[in-house]
Design an enzyme around this catalytic site. Structure first.
Site, PDB file in Angstrom:
ATOM      1  N   GLY A  17      -4.901   6.907   1.796  1.00 18.57           N
ATOM      2  CA  GLY A  17      -4.915   8.310   1.410  1.00 18.57           C
ATOM      3  C   GLY A  17      -6.177   8.705   0.668  1.00 18.57           C
ATOM      4  N   CYS A  31      -9.498  -1.866   3.043  1.00 20.47           N
ATOM      5  CA  CYS A  31      -8.693  -0.741   2.533  1.00 20.47           C
ATOM      6  C   CYS A  31      -9.068  -0.427   1.075  1.00 20.47           C
ATOM      7  CB  CYS A  31      -7.209  -1.056   2.694  1.00 20.47           C
ATOM      8  SG  CYS A  31      -6.134   0.378   2.473  1.00 20.47           S
ATOM      9  N   LEU A  32      -8.170  -0.677   0.124  1.00 23.02           N
ATOM     10  CA  LEU A  32      -8.508  -0.435  -1.282  1.00 23.02           C
ATOM     11  C   LEU A  32      -9.701  -1.292  -1.691  1.00 23.02           C
ATOM     12  CD1 LEU A  32      -7.722   0.971  -3.992  1.00 23.02           C
ATOM     13  CD2 LEU A  32      -6.344  -1.053  -4.492  1.00 23.02           C
ATOM     14  N   HIS A  85      -7.306  -1.628   8.885  1.00 21.04           N
ATOM     15  CA  HIS A  85      -6.645  -2.921   8.720  1.00 21.04           C
ATOM     16  C   HIS A  85      -6.887  -3.807   9.930  1.00 21.04           C
ATOM     17  CE1 HIS A  85      -4.240  -2.279   5.010  1.00 21.04           C
ATOM     18  NE2 HIS A  85      -4.489  -1.020   5.317  1.00 21.04           N
ATOM     19  N   GLU A 145      -6.219  -6.809  10.265  1.00 20.51           N
ATOM     20  CA  GLU A 145      -5.074  -7.709  10.462  1.00 20.51           C
ATOM     21  C   GLU A 145      -3.907  -7.011  11.147  1.00 20.51           C
ATOM     22  OE1 GLU A 145      -3.506  -5.289   7.223  1.00 20.51           O
ATOM     23  OE2 GLU A 145      -5.507  -5.973   7.766  1.00 20.51           O
ATOM     24  N   SER A 192       0.816  -1.215   0.000  1.00 22.46           N
ATOM     25  CA  SER A 192       0.000   0.000   0.000  1.00 22.46           C
ATOM     26  C   SER A 192       0.850   1.264   0.000  1.00 22.46           C
ATOM     27  CB  SER A 192      -0.939   0.007   1.210  1.00 22.46           C
ATOM     28  OG  SER A 192      -1.852  -1.067   1.159  1.00 22.46           O
TER      29      SER A 192
END
Length: 391
Positions: free
Chosen positions: A313, A269-270, A353, A355, A47
């Site tokens: 971001g 995330c993404l 995240h 994890e 990332s």
């Protein structure tokens, strides 16, 4: 021999320090991460592709590096900025000092600068493009030129750059205190088959899915949906990754196809942002993003607060959510959207995240929710097959 280094931001601000990595230049978006530990995991997190990472904790390198703590097979951060590099790495697991590790991976890095000043600047002005330069310090103008020439992450599709080139199977669970990383499990001991899209996936995500009984088939970012459906997955996982989600049209198209089925989908995330885009929402570039392991997030369903690891971001624009998406989590730092759940499908996502690696595991139960959806999907599939057989 001590070598000088220079960090120049696109606004012309200069930071003079000491080189602790490779010679040359590093150009990218300069961000700051507030995690106190886990620098090796941060460096190897895909990332961080095209980003120069500033670590706000003053002492970085205390425990050295080792192969087991890597989150991918390469260092993806473009460069590293720290305050102080300890002379001695004190850890029984240490295999190589941080400086030697950076040089071996050809990563340009700078130490002995005022990271507090840099962090405040990035927080007030927003993430900036920058350039670390070693060996050509007399030409600060060159560093400034390179920083200004960097196009920025907006509009940049990096998932297809960091993804795996070939499909592979992952069967290894999490590291334990009793020893090092365990041996791979036998496929027959893992009841759930999950296909994981690698947009820049971290290894600890895969390990935590294996811990919960998932046999993983990891596929490249641009794998068509029909190829995945032929694998008959019990669930589909959308990984973390770098860059702007909007240009990833191949991923959005595939996710839309999955949402036409009843297969459970989980994004991080993404992957969270891509699920939102595939559902009709929009994403925005943040001022300086979230990077660290101390971010409080409110779980709206459970009415509790979790301390989470964050690294992004871009964010989903909550004002753009269609009626079939509901907000499940929000940041208590800035109110930004942190979690989503489809109201009409077994699909959900989380911006942070769960994890960690590094960071807290307060959000780890999200993996358990994914398993619950998979179990419900399998039960409904068995029920449907039984009723069809009696017709």
């Amino acid at each position: 021999m001590i070598k000088s280094a220079l960090l120049v931001l696109e606004d012309g601000t200069q930071f003079h320090g000491r080189a602790i990595g490779a010679e040359g230049t590093a150009v990218g978006e300069v961000v700051f991460n507030t995690s106190m530990t886990g620098y090796q995991e941060i460096l190897t997190d895909p990332s961080y592709s095209r980003q120069i990472v500033t670590l706000t904790y003053p002492h970085i390198g205390n425990v050295g590096t080792n192969a087991s703590d890597e989150e991918s097979s390469a260092v993806h951060a473009q460069g590293l900025v720290i305050r102080d590099l300890p002379l001695i790495a004190s850890n029984y697991r240490n295999e190589e000092g941080l400086s030697e590790y950076l040089k071996r991976h050809n990563i340009v890095a700078i130490a002995d600068i005022d990271t507090r000043k840099l962090t405040r600047l990035l927080r007030e002005k927003g993430a900036q493009n920058g350039c670390i330069i070693v060996g050509e310090l007399s030409d600060a103008a060159l560093a400034l030129e390179k920083a200004k020439a960097f196009p920025g992450l907006k509009g940049m599709d990096l998932a297809k750059e960091v993804t795996t080139k070939e499909m592979y199977q992952w069967l290894q669970g999490s590291w334990t205190l009793e020893g090092d990383l365990p041996a791979a499990k036998q496929p027959e001991d893992l009841p759930f088959h999950v296909v994981a899209y690698d947009y820049g996936v971290k290894r600890n995500i895969l390990r935590m899915l294996v811990d919960r009984g998932c046999r993983l088939t990891v596929v490249p970012a641009q794998t068509p949906a029909e190829d995945v459906l032929k694998l008959n997955p019990d669930g589909i996982f959308l990984s973390n990754g770098p860059g702007d989600p909007e240009p990833c049209d191949y991923a959005i198209t595939a996710i839309k196809r999955f949402l036409e089925t009843d297969i459970p989908v989980f994004g991080i995330c993404l992957g969270h942002q891509l699920l939102a885009l595939a559902s009709g929402a929009k994403t925005v570039k943040m001022k300086f993003g979230h990077h660290g392991g101390n971010h409080p997030v409110k779980d709206l369903d459970a009415s509790c607060v979790m301390i989470t690891a964050q690294n992004h971001g871009f964010a989903v624009d909550e004002t753009s959510l269609p009626s079939n998406l509901r907000t499940t989590h929000v940041s208590l730092f800035d109110g930004s959207l942190q979690g989503l759940h489809r109201t009409d499908k077994a699909a959900f996502s989380f911006q942070g995240h769960p994890e960690a690696s590094p960071g807290p595991h307060d959000a780890a139960p999200l993996f358990d929710h994914f398993i619950e959806l998979i179990e419900a999907y399998r039960a409904s599939s068995v029920s449907l097959n039984c009723s069809n057989s009696h017709k």
